[in-house]
Write an enzyme that holds these catalytic residues in place. Structure first.
Site, PDB file in Angstrom:
ATOM      1  CG  HIS A 190       3.186   0.077   2.879  1.00 33.54           C
ATOM      2  ND1 HIS A 190       1.989  -0.321   2.328  1.00 33.54           N
ATOM      3  CD2 HIS A 190       3.426   1.324   2.374  1.00 33.54           C
ATOM      4  CE1 HIS A 190       1.532   0.623   1.524  1.00 33.54           C
ATOM      5  NE2 HIS A 190       2.396   1.639   1.534  1.00 33.54           N
ATOM      6  CD  GLU A 191       6.264   3.726   3.492  1.00 30.63           C
ATOM      7  OE1 GLU A 191       6.766   4.216   2.455  1.00 30.63           O
ATOM      8  OE2 GLU A 191       5.047   3.762   3.733  1.00 30.63           O
ATOM      9  CG  HIS A 194       6.262   2.280  -1.673  1.00 27.02           C
ATOM     10  ND1 HIS A 194       5.404   2.078  -2.730  1.00 27.02           N
ATOM     11  CD2 HIS A 194       5.480   2.572  -0.597  1.00 27.02           C
ATOM     12  CE1 HIS A 194       4.152   2.244  -2.309  1.00 27.02           C
ATOM     13  NE2 HIS A 194       4.171   2.541  -1.030  1.00 27.02           N
ATOM     14  CD  GLU A 307       0.416   3.707  -0.970  1.00 23.79           C
ATOM     15  OE1 GLU A 307       0.442   3.198   0.164  1.00 23.79           O
ATOM     16  OE2 GLU A 307       1.422   4.230  -1.503  1.00 23.79           O
TER      17      GLU A 307
END
Length: 694
Positions: A190-191, A194, A307
């Protein structure tokens, strides 16, 4: 595809521009409201007090209060007040932005993070390090520095930085302790989404801009707290005086009575000052509430959709929802959820994996996020999540796996048929096969090289060994230069690592360089400058360009540059069309020269690459035999870095077509394309063929 790297980068740049416009509009609104309120208070407050005073002590006197008083205020008062408020907001923005010049590491340490070093004996911490490294290798980006919020028992994480070279990944102790490997991998993926989507630079700029918008409210709160403390202290002082008088029985004494009155008068004076400060702070905080509400609305608007996208990207990366959905379930079932308690999460709330506190609305509802991944989920399912800590963690250390795995765990690859479009589409989009390949490759790196990559001292010499001429033709001259500059001991270490590198495949070289960056960044700035200069001299030692070695040098220089100046990585000046076309021609020519020994084949490959760039470039006459200097190639790559996402995509297609003109891609050609992509800030996952074994 859930995510397109080039479009995501363009969207991030457009979002940054929109953010600046919104910042200007919100600042103008705040300045207008605060100016009108402040001038109104200055105009009406004194007459109101005078009116109240007159009604008590001079009933025959009347005070007139009307709207004409406001309109009679000189224009200069409005202008000066508005200017002061605007400068105050701008100063807050500049102050916070200056604080963040240190990049991702500055954000992590400001929140209380401590860097996770490679020598940690904590098996769960080693597992976190391994997961981050595997995700970086699979993505084709430098390994981020890892920080841990040791005092936070909740499940949370964030990525911060101005660029992938400056990225840090910060994880709470609760996430390390409560999540299993799949769940932790889901959070890290997930990070990384980004990082790859270009969200980090937008997020870190958002901190600086919104700090200015909320500065009035923040200062008001501080003043209000200070005034409250004064009032509290004065009240306690008054109680103390009264208690002393009562206990001593000295209240009948004229002298003590006089002193008692003086003490009460002083306390009343202090109390008046405290109340005035409290009221002033409360008023300032109330005026600044518009900025706080606006800032939270901006963060919510930007963060919520991103998100959802990052959650969806995890499925693209890992090809399963178990990990990310499990982490979100445990977050909801955990008493501390995702809340940050040791520091104020307001500034970084939009960067976090989960909400930083109950009052912050920067993230979609947790249940909605899980239902987007698992439609059958209901809130009642939180109770089924296991939030107990794992008592034992299976060995996850790559070094321990060396003994049995060896280099053979990553199958040797020959050549394979890969379409240029396939390579281009995979930029910034690793999948499960890439992650599994990265895990096997990490575990199979020879122990001495793996240890060196993580050592602050040894990574220096390993990096130099990666720059040295692979053919061996110029090795003696290069190693002699190293010895002259650093001494026999260090040149011997570089030579030993060079020999070790010669025994393994080309696919290990770029990951080793990327693994070494966190350790290199811990060296003094002067040593990093010296390393970049020495690497440049090694590449130029014979006057000819080996594109592979040059790209390694450029990746090194760019990453060290970002380490020395994290915030200076994004600015690209605009160039004329002729300059851009000349730069593109130089890049394609050097790719053709390095991939084809026969001039006729090189010219054919170059022409094939040109054909993908449009009619103007296709008709341009480019001599593949032209000699291109290191400086010219370096400048050309700087120019093409300024291309839009669409332009970079087209250029990468042309590079792939030129490198693999014969229709097949060898390991060496594939790794060459990867290092070229790395120099262009286009992270390319490992190029896997049907025989990759993954």
């Amino acid at each position: 595809n859930l995510m397109d790297f080039f479009e995501a980068q363009d969207r991030a740049r457009q979002a940054t521009k929109r953010l600046i416009v919104i910042y200007i509009l919100v600042t103008a609104l705040i300045v207008t409201v605060v100016t009108l309120a402040a001038v109104a208070a200055a105009v009406y407050f004194p007459p109101i007090i005078e009116s109240i005073w007159s009604s008590i002590f001079d009933s025959g006197r009347s005070v007139t209060i009307n709207a004409s008083m406001y309109t009679a205020v000189p224009t200069q008062v409005f202008v000066s007040t508005a200017s002061f408020v605007a400068l105050f907001i701008l100063a807050g923005t500049l102050f916070k932005s200056a604080q963040l010049m240190g990049g991702g590491a500055k954000v992590a340490t400001a929140l209380g993070g401590t860097q996770l070093l490679a020598g940690s004996y904590d098996p769960k911490a080693r597992r976190l390090r391994n997961v981050v490294e595997e995700m970086a290798i699979a993505s084709g980006v430098p390994v981020p520095e890892i920080y841990v919020l040791e005092k936070e028992g909740s499940i949370n994480a964030f990525a911060a930085g101005f660029s992938p070279s400056d990225a840090t990944v910060t994880v709470t102790r609760g996430a390390i302790e409560l999540l299993d490997r799949d769940e932790l991998q889901g959070v890290i993926a997930h990070e990384f989404s980004h990082i790859l989507n270009g969200d980090m630079r937008l997020n870190i700029r958002l901190i600086g801009l919104l700090f200015g918008i909320t500065a009035i409210h923040s200062v008001g709160r501080v003043i209000m707290i200070g005034g409250g403390m004064i009032v509290k202290g004065a009240g306690l002082g008054g109680l103390g005086v009264g208690w002393t008088a009562d206990k001593t029985g000295a209240s009948d004494s004229k002298i003590f009575g006089f002193l008692f009155l003086i003490a009460l008068a002083f306390i009343a004076f202090i109390l008046t000052i405290g109340v005035s400060i409290l009221v002033f702070g409360a008023g300032l905080s109330l005026l600044g509430l518009l900025g706080l509400i606006s800032a939270r609305a901006i963060k919510s608007a930007i963060s919520r959709q991103r998100e959802y996208l990052a959650d969806a990207s995890v499925i693209q990366f890992t090809r399963q929802t178990k990990g990310i959905a499990g982490a979100l379930r445990k977050m909801g079932a955990n008493k501390r959820q995702s809340y940050i308690t040791a520091a104020d999460p307001e500034d970084v709330s939009h960067m976090l994996f989960g909400k930083g506190s109950e009052k912050l609305g920067t993230h979609p509802p947790l249940t909605d996020r899980i239902k987007a991944l698992d439609p059958s989920f209901t809130a009642a399912d939180y109770s089924r999540a296991d939030t107990t800590r794992e008592r034992q963690v299976a060995s996850d250390d790559g070094l321990a796996a060396q003994v049995t795995a060896g280099i053979a765990s990553t199958p040797a690859r020959g050549s394979t048929v890969i379409l240029p479009e396939t390579i281009t589409e995979s930029v910034g989009q690793p999948d499960q096969a890439h992650i599994e390949y990265a895990r096997k490759l990490r575990q199979s790196i020879p122990e001495d090289l793996y240890t060196a990559a993580h050592s602050v001292r040894l990574s220096y010499m390993l990096t130099l060994a990666l720059i040295l001429d692979r053919s061996g033709q110029h090795f003696e001259r290069q190693i002699t230069l190293v010895e002259q500059q650093m001494g026999a001991k260090w040149s011997g270490s570089a030579g030993a690592y060079y020999a070790d590198l010669a025994k393994i495949g080309a696919e290990y070289r770029l990951p080793l360089l990327e693994l070494a960056f966190p350790a290199l960044k811990r060296r003094p700035a002067s040593e990093l400058v010296f390393l970049a200069d020495l690497a440049n001299r090694l590449v130029e030692i014979d006057g000819d360009i080996d594109l592979y070695e040059f790209c390694f040098y450029r990746i090194l220089r760019l990453n060290l540059g970002h380490a020395l100046d994290p915030s200076g990585s994004g600015a690209q000046k605009r160039n004329s069309r002729n300059t851009v076309e000349r730069a593109v021609a130089n890049v394609l020519a050097i790719v053709a020269q390095n991939g084809h020994k026969n001039p006729a084949e090189a010219q054919a490959a170059l022409d094939a690459g040109k054909a993908l760039l449009g009619k103007g470039m296709a008709d341009a006459q480019i001599d593949v035999t032209q000699k291109i200097s290191v400086g010219t190639l370096d400048q050309s790559l700087d120019v093409v870095l300024g291309l839009s996402g669409k332009g970079r995509r087209t250029l990468l297609l042309a590079i792939c077509e030129t490198a693999a003109h014969d229709g097949r891609l060898s390991v060496a050609e594939g790794e060459l394309i990867r290092v070229i992509c790395a120099t262009l800030d286009c992270p390319l996952p490992p190029i896997l063929g049907d025989d990759s074994g993954v």
